[in-house]
Structure formats: C-alpha cells, structure tokens
Design an enzyme around this catalytic site. Structure first.
Site: not given
Ligand code: MUC
Ligand code: MG
Length: 367
Positions: A162, A191, A217, A242, A266, A294
């Site tokens: 992240k 991401d 991402e 995403d 997702k 998610q």
């Molecule tokens: C992700 O891949 O972004 C964090 C916020 C969200 O909406 O999903 C997670 C994981």
């Molecule tokens: Mg994401």
C-alpha cells in the site's frame, strides 16, 4: 428451488492487525452476512464488506437496501433465474457489495441444490490459487518484518504494498527495503488507492523503476481524466483499475480511454455473475486480471478463491486472498488455511463452507 427469504445479518469482528491505506483504515470487520433461503430448505451464504471510503456503503445501508429494496424484488424467483435477479438489482445504481453478496449467496444455494461446487459451475479450471498478501502502511522496517512473518508462516511470496498519500520517499523506501531484503524471491506491486496526483504517481514510479514491480494499481483518481491517461501512457508496467471499475461498463470506459491496462476482479464488488462479465470482457480486450480483495473475511475469501480458481486467466496470477489473516476470528466452522503460499477452494457443494452457529451468535450485532 424458489427463493423464500433473503436474510441480512450484521456482525463485527475486530482486527488483530488493523490495515491502513491511502483512502482509509480498517479496525474491525463490520460486515453483513447474507443468507438466501429456499423452499427446499437449502440456504446459501455470502458476505458484504462495507467500504464507506470507497463506495459509500455502510453496514446499516447494506442492511437497509437488502431488506427494503432487494429482498422484495427477488423473493419468489427460482435460483436459476440469476439473470432476472441481476436485471432487477441493476435498477439500483451503486450498492455493489450488497448486490454482490445477494448474487453469491444465490450461487451458493444453487450449488448446494445441485450438489456441485460453485467453482466447478463457474469454470472448474483448477482447485487452488497462489496467494498475494497486502501490506498496509507502516515503517519500512515494520513492513519488511511483517512480510518476513507472512513468508515464513504461510509461504506467500507475492506482496501488494500500500502506497500513496504519504511522502513518496517513504513509499519508495518501503518497496526498496522489501526488494533488498527478499531479492528476486518475491513478487511486488503497489496500490495507491487514488492517493497521488498523476504527476506525483509518475515521480514515484520513476523512483521505483529499478525495483521490478509487477503492476501499479489506482495510483491517481480516474476522475483526473487526462492526467491519468498521460500517466498510464508513461508507465512500464500494467496499470490496474480497482475501485474505478465497479461495473463491466466502467472497465470498458477506463480501458478504451487509455486510463487502465489491467483489472482487479473483486467478487465482493461484482459477485459471481458480474465478475464473469468482467472476466470475459478482460479476455476479449486482452487484459491482465488480478483477483482483488475488498478486505474480505473468510466467507468472502472463499467466494474470491472459488471464482479465481474457476478460470485460467484469473488463476495465472497470485490472488489477494489473505486479508482475513489480520482478523482476530471469523465465522467458518472449518477455517480457511493458507499453506505453501496457496489457498485451496473449500471442497464440497456450493462454496464448500459452513457458518459456525456459535461464532455467528458471538459476533452478530442485531440482538
Ligand atoms: C484494495 O485493493 O484497494 C482497500 C480499499 C478498498 O476499497 O479495497 C482495499 C484493497
Ligand atoms: Mg486496490
């Protein structure tokens, strides 16, 4: 095989290790368990994880939309009328995780009724996936230590880091520390959850250019229309859309605009029915896909692995199937286990999972 009731049960399970990222943080899984009841006594389950900072859904909102809007429109339909269910729920714009959970609970009930695994009904490509683990915000040292624990304990060797919203130099230091520590024994991608501008994102990607990233991402918001197109055209790695692609139409828009070159699927967001459409679209467009998370519990993760293992394209890459490891407990009678970096699809009809009634009684918040 008629639907007689759709039940929505709120529950709350604390995280043992909260997840922090550019658009928010999660300390407790305040999710909704959805159960679809049928006239033959079969019950299908799924879970909806509200992500207020992503889609605006809340636990209360999911309960309300399922009980007041969705359930009355689908009670009385047969389990095989999934396209009718999809069309009726599509009258409502938004509420992706509420819709997805209803859809997946219907698939679970259908699989149980037919005595077949949902994963086989969807595609039956394989029975397992490699797992990718998400590393939330912390210091470079702490994130390396956490990754080491995950490698040692679960054999996972793919990490989504992240990034975004904090100093670019700190994010770069994290990714560099991971690469230096593990060498080429791990796969890494980042991401940013929309946490940078397009220019910041390109600066960050330039700093990380020698770190052999798989993907990048949601580095900046899709609404930065021209900026994002410019950014994607300068990147050396696929750009995963995403939260900017909650529907198949959004995938088309982002990809044809040159604002994304890969897609996170997702199941928590598009269920099985919508995820099939996204998958087939990605295949037709020739896009890489990643099974995303998610921040699902084990019920949601069972759904994600059932879908990911069903298709060759989704099974190619490690799927994000491990956020539940950060939860203090869960609802399944037989917990999911990640071993040697892989998660198997639970064996058995439907999703192959059972809810532990004692655990549900302990964590449900509606009594
Ligand atoms: C992700 O891949 O972004 C964090 C916020 C969200 O909406 O999903 C997670 C994981
Ligand atoms: Mg994401």
């Amino acid at each position: 095989m008629k639907i007689t009731a759709v039940e929505a049960v709120p529950f709350s399970i604390p995280y043992s290790k909260p997840l922090r990222f550019a658009s928010g943080e999660v300390h407790s899984a305040d999710h909704v368990l959805v159960r679809v009841h049928t006239d033959e006594g079969v019950v299908g389950v799924a879970e909806a994880p509200p992500r207020p900072f992503t889609y605006g859904e809340t636990q209360d909102g999911i309960l309300a939309v399922i009980r007041q809007i969705f359930a009355p429109q689908i009670v009385g339909l047969r389990l095989t009328e999934r396209e009718v269910v999809t069309a009726r729920l599509a009258r409502t714009v938004g509420n992706p995780t509420a819709k997805a959970a209803v859809d997946m609970a219907i698939w679970d009930a259908l699989g149980r009724s037919l005595d077949l695994p949902v994963s086989d009904l969807l595609g039956g490509y394989t029975n397992r996936m490699r797992v990718s683990h998400m590393l939330g915000f912390d210091s470079p040292e702490a994130m390396v230590t956490e990754a080491e624990r995950i490698v040692d304990r679960y054999g996972i060797r793919t990490f989504k880091v992240k990034v975004g919203r904090r100093p670019i130099e700190l994010d770069t230091a994290v990714v560099r520390a991971l690469r230096e520590h593990f060498g080429d024994t791990v796969e890494l991608y980042v991401d940013a959850n929309r946490g940078w501008s397009a220019a910041e994102a390109l600066r960050a990607m330039t700093q990380m250019a020698d770190l052999d990233l798989l993907f990048a991402e949601e580095l900046c918001p899709a609404d930065d229309v021209l900026g994002r197109r410019w950014l994607v055209s300068h990147l050396q790695v696929p750009f995963i859309a995403d939260e900017s692609v909650p529907t198949p139409a959004d995938v088309t828009r982002e990809v044809l605009a040159g604002s994304a070159t890969a897609v996170s699927i997702k199941t928590a967001r598009t269920g099985f029915t919508g995820s099939q459409r996204v998958h087939h679209l990605a295949e037709g467009l020739g896009l890489e896909v990643v099974i995303g998370n998610q921040i699902d519990g084990q019920v949601g993760t069972a759904c994600a692995v059932a879908f990911g293992a069903a298709f060759e394209r989704t099974a190619r890459r490690a799927g994000e199937l491990s956020n539940f490891l950060d939860m203090s407990d869960d609802l399944l009678a037989a917990p999911l286990r990640i071993r040697d970096g892989e998660l198997h699809v639970p064996a058995g009809p439907g999703l192959g999972i059972e809810i532990d009634p004692d655990k549900l009684a302990r964590y449900r918040t509606d009594h």
